[in-house]
Scaffold this motif. Structure first.
Motif, PDB file in Angstrom:
ATOM      1  N   VAL A   1      36.043  34.528  40.350  1.00 46.64           N
ATOM      2  CA  VAL A   1      36.483  33.164  40.650  1.00 46.64           C
ATOM      3  C   VAL A   1      36.168  32.251  39.470  1.00 46.64           C
ATOM      4  CG1 VAL A   1      36.058  31.151  42.130  1.00 46.64           C
ATOM      5  CG2 VAL A   1      36.387  33.417  43.150  1.00 46.64           C
ATOM      6  N   SER A   2      34.953  32.337  38.964  1.00 48.48           N
ATOM      7  CA  SER A   2      34.556  31.516  37.815  1.00 48.48           C
ATOM      8  C   SER A   2      35.455  31.775  36.615  1.00 48.48           C
ATOM      9  CB  SER A   2      33.102  31.799  37.434  1.00 48.48           C
ATOM     10  OG  SER A   2      32.239  31.369  38.460  1.00 48.48           O
ATOM     11  N   ALA A   3      35.790  33.036  36.378  1.00 49.14           N
ATOM     12  CA  ALA A   3      36.658  33.381  35.244  1.00 49.14           C
ATOM     13  C   ALA A   3      38.056  32.802  35.423  1.00 49.14           C
ATOM     14  CB  ALA A   3      36.724  34.897  35.073  1.00 49.14           C
ATOM     15  N   GLN A   4      38.593  32.861  36.627  1.00 50.84           N
ATOM     16  CA  GLN A   4      39.922  32.300  36.873  1.00 50.84           C
ATOM     17  C   GLN A   4      39.934  30.793  36.660  1.00 50.84           C
ATOM     18  OE1 GLN A   4      42.052  33.383  40.404  1.00 50.84           O
ATOM     19  NE2 GLN A   4      41.456  35.534  40.252  1.00 50.84           N
ATOM     20  N   ILE A   5      38.892  30.119  37.137  1.00 50.81           N
ATOM     21  CA  ILE A   5      38.819  28.668  36.954  1.00 50.81           C
ATOM     22  C   ILE A   5      38.647  28.330  35.480  1.00 50.81           C
ATOM     23  CG2 ILE A   5      37.506  26.580  37.495  1.00 50.81           C
ATOM     24  CD1 ILE A   5      39.263  27.688  39.835  1.00 50.81           C
ATOM     25  N   ALA A   6      37.808  29.075  34.779  1.00 53.36           N
ATOM     26  CA  ALA A   6      37.605  28.832  33.346  1.00 53.36           C
ATOM     27  C   ALA A   6      38.908  29.031  32.573  1.00 53.36           C
ATOM     28  CB  ALA A   6      36.516  29.763  32.805  1.00 53.36           C
TER      29      ALA A   6
END
Length: 74
Positions: free
Chosen positions: A30-35
């Motif tokens: 999730v963090s990677a997608q948002i980043a």
């Protein structure tokens, strides 16, 4: 499209971890997608407040657009 759905879940739940649970993803995914979304669009959409997050003004604008886009796609 997946990044927008992930963004919408994080914005609604105000938590990367809870969004990950709802979307059956890991929190790092999730963090990677948002980043990636933030980097691609050149804006920060969340203020990270420990485990909680708050939408920035850019995040509020993206959420309104995302809600409309995903409603049309669905």
């Amino acid at each position: 499209m997946a990044q927008l759905r992930t963004f919408q879940a994080v914005a609604r739940l105000r938590s990367f971890s809870r969004a990950a649970l709802e979307l059956n993803l890991t929190q790092p995914a999730v963090s990677a997608q948002i980043a990636t979304l933030e980097r691609t669009l050149g804006a920060r959409f969340f203020d990270r407040l420990g485990r909680r997050v708050a939408l920035t003004p850019s995040g509020e604008a993206l959420l309104a657009a995302t809600d409309e886009i995903l409603a049309r796609v669905d």
